[in-house]
Design a protein around this motif. Sequence first.
Motif, PDB file in Angstrom:
ATOM      1  N   UNK A  44       0.817  -1.216   0.000  1.00 47.75           N
ATOM      2  CA  UNK A  44       0.000   0.000   0.000  1.00 47.75           C
ATOM      3  C   UNK A  44       0.848   1.263   0.000  1.00 47.75           C
ATOM      4  N   UNK A  45       1.919   1.255   0.784  1.00 46.08           N
ATOM      5  CA  UNK A  45       2.817   2.414   0.800  1.00 46.08           C
ATOM      6  C   UNK A  45       3.437   2.623  -0.584  1.00 46.08           C
ATOM      7  N   UNK A  47       2.244   1.715  -3.528  1.00 47.14           N
ATOM      8  CA  UNK A  47       1.229   2.215  -4.462  1.00 47.14           C
ATOM      9  C   UNK A  47       0.976   3.703  -4.221  1.00 47.14           C
ATOM     10  N   UNK A  48       0.838   4.095  -2.974  1.00 47.50           N
ATOM     11  CA  UNK A  48       0.589   5.500  -2.650  1.00 47.50           C
ATOM     12  C   UNK A  48       1.733   6.410  -3.063  1.00 47.50           C
ATOM     13  N   UNK A  49       2.962   6.000  -2.772  1.00 48.76           N
ATOM     14  CA  UNK A  49       4.122   6.802  -3.179  1.00 48.76           C
ATOM     15  C   UNK A  49       4.227   6.877  -4.701  1.00 48.76           C
ATOM     16  N   UNK A  50       3.953   5.750  -5.379  1.00 46.33           N
ATOM     17  CA  UNK A  50       3.988   5.701  -6.839  1.00 46.33           C
ATOM     18  C   UNK A  50       2.976   6.682  -7.426  1.00 46.33           C
ATOM     19  N   UNK A  51       1.756   6.679  -6.887  1.00 46.90           N
ATOM     20  CA  UNK A  51       0.717   7.558  -7.393  1.00 46.90           C
ATOM     21  C   UNK A  51       1.049   9.021  -7.117  1.00 46.90           C
ATOM     22  N   UNK A  52       1.557   9.333  -5.917  1.00 45.78           N
ATOM     23  CA  UNK A  52       1.934  10.717  -5.607  1.00 45.78           C
ATOM     24  C   UNK A  52       3.015  11.223  -6.559  1.00 45.78           C
ATOM     25  N   UNK A  53       4.010  10.385  -6.832  1.00 43.08           N
ATOM     26  CA  UNK A  53       5.058  10.766  -7.772  1.00 43.08           C
ATOM     27  C   UNK A  53       4.453  11.020  -9.146  1.00 43.08           C
ATOM     28  N   UNK A  54       3.618  10.106  -9.594  1.00 49.13           N
ATOM     29  CA  UNK A  54       2.987  10.250 -10.906  1.00 49.13           C
ATOM     30  C   UNK A  54       2.158  11.516 -11.018  1.00 49.13           C
ATOM     31  N   UNK A  55       1.374  11.820  -9.974  1.00 53.76           N
ATOM     32  CA  UNK A  55       0.551  13.032 -10.015  1.00 53.76           C
ATOM     33  C   UNK A  55       1.427  14.281 -10.050  1.00 53.76           C
ATOM     34  N   UNK A  56       2.534  14.278  -9.296  1.00 48.96           N
ATOM     35  CA  UNK A  56       3.435  15.431  -9.285  1.00 48.96           C
ATOM     36  C   UNK A  56       4.134  15.608 -10.633  1.00 48.96           C
ATOM     37  N   UNK A  57       4.487  14.498 -11.259  1.00 50.52           N
ATOM     38  CA  UNK A  57       5.247  14.553 -12.512  1.00 50.52           C
ATOM     39  C   UNK A  57       4.369  14.666 -13.759  1.00 50.52           C
ATOM     40  N   UNK A  58       3.227  13.983 -13.737  1.00 53.76           N
ATOM     41  CA  UNK A  58       2.443  13.836 -14.961  1.00 53.76           C
ATOM     42  C   UNK A  58       1.004  14.321 -14.847  1.00 53.76           C
ATOM     43  N   UNK A  59       0.619  14.819 -13.683  1.00 59.62           N
ATOM     44  CA  UNK A  59      -0.721  15.375 -13.495  1.00 59.62           C
ATOM     45  C   UNK A  59      -1.835  14.367 -13.684  1.00 59.62           C
ATOM     46  N   UNK A  60      -2.879  14.789 -14.406  1.00 59.09           N
ATOM     47  CA  UNK A  60      -4.076  13.969 -14.585  1.00 59.09           C
ATOM     48  C   UNK A  60      -3.806  12.665 -15.321  1.00 59.09           C
ATOM     49  N   UNK A  61      -2.794  12.646 -16.173  1.00 55.76           N
ATOM     50  CA  UNK A  61      -2.468  11.414 -16.896  1.00 55.76           C
ATOM     51  C   UNK A  61      -2.147  10.287 -15.917  1.00 55.76           C
ATOM     52  N   UNK A  62      -1.436  10.622 -14.855  1.00 54.11           N
ATOM     53  CA  UNK A  62      -1.066   9.608 -13.865  1.00 54.11           C
ATOM     54  C   UNK A  62      -2.305   9.048 -13.183  1.00 54.11           C
ATOM     55  N   UNK A  63      -3.216   9.915 -12.831  1.00 53.57           N
ATOM     56  CA  UNK A  63      -4.444   9.462 -12.166  1.00 53.57           C
ATOM     57  C   UNK A  63      -5.262   8.560 -13.095  1.00 53.57           C
ATOM     58  N   UNK A  78      -6.825   7.069  -1.601  1.00 54.60           N
ATOM     59  CA  UNK A  78      -6.706   6.983  -0.152  1.00 54.60           C
ATOM     60  C   UNK A  78      -5.266   6.650   0.244  1.00 54.60           C
ATOM     61  N   UNK A  79      -4.650   5.713  -0.476  1.00 52.73           N
ATOM     62  CA  UNK A  79      -3.258   5.372  -0.194  1.00 52.73           C
ATOM     63  C   UNK A  79      -2.333   6.542  -0.474  1.00 52.73           C
ATOM     64  N   UNK A  80      -2.588   7.267  -1.552  1.00 51.75           N
ATOM     65  CA  UNK A  80      -1.766   8.437  -1.875  1.00 51.75           C
ATOM     66  C   UNK A  80      -1.891   9.497  -0.781  1.00 51.75           C
ATOM     67  N   UNK A  81      -3.103   9.743  -0.310  1.00 55.75           N
ATOM     68  CA  UNK A  81      -3.309  10.716   0.762  1.00 55.75           C
ATOM     69  C   UNK A  81      -2.626  10.266   2.047  1.00 55.75           C
ATOM     70  N   UNK A  82      -2.689   8.977   2.334  1.00 57.65           N
ATOM     71  CA  UNK A  82      -2.035   8.442   3.525  1.00 57.65           C
ATOM     72  C   UNK A  82      -0.523   8.623   3.434  1.00 57.65           C
TER      73      UNK A  82
END
Length: 186
Positions: A44-45, A47-63, A78-82
């Motif tokens: 879970x950690x 996945x959350x870190x991966x998603x946060x990085x993706x959102x910071x680097x690639x914006x909506x495409x990552x989501x 939820x994992x990204x927020x955590x």
Amino acid sequence: MTAITIAPMVPSDQSVALALPPDTDLETWRAIGQTIAAQHRNTGWLVGDWLNFGKAQFGNQAEMFAVELLGEPKSARQLAALCSAFPSDRRNPALSQQHYLAVRDLPAPDRERLLSQAEAERLTPRDLKYRAAARKAEIAPPLIPEADLDYAELMAIVRAWNRASSGPRREFAELMSESDYGIIEA
């Protein structure tokens, strides 16, 4: 103990299984279980870190890709927020993401104290959730200020009245008028 590789055996696209040799001894079996449990706790950690990085680097495409890949946008978010709430240096590998979810809404000192208790006392996420809820109740302001209790009661009656159909409303109005603002005997 002999070295053993933990690799899933995939008989088809529909299932995944762990295949262990029949001569696996207890010590090896336990070590494999500990490795699997640690990986499970940390996924879970990751996945959350991966998603946060993706959102910071690639914006909506990552989501959009995360939703396509993971299928459950709510749990990924939820994992990204955590992960944002608990940076990597604040995470204890002995505790699961559920432990951290239980204390997420508390002030930092309360979070740290309860997480330390969870590790020391080997609390389950459920037990920690109860302690966190008790702490929230201790520090939260009352839901309805005492001066507004009459108003809150009035609003409860109005909401009940508005939800009722016309037949029960008529009956209630008759009972109320007969009661002369006293106790209604129904």
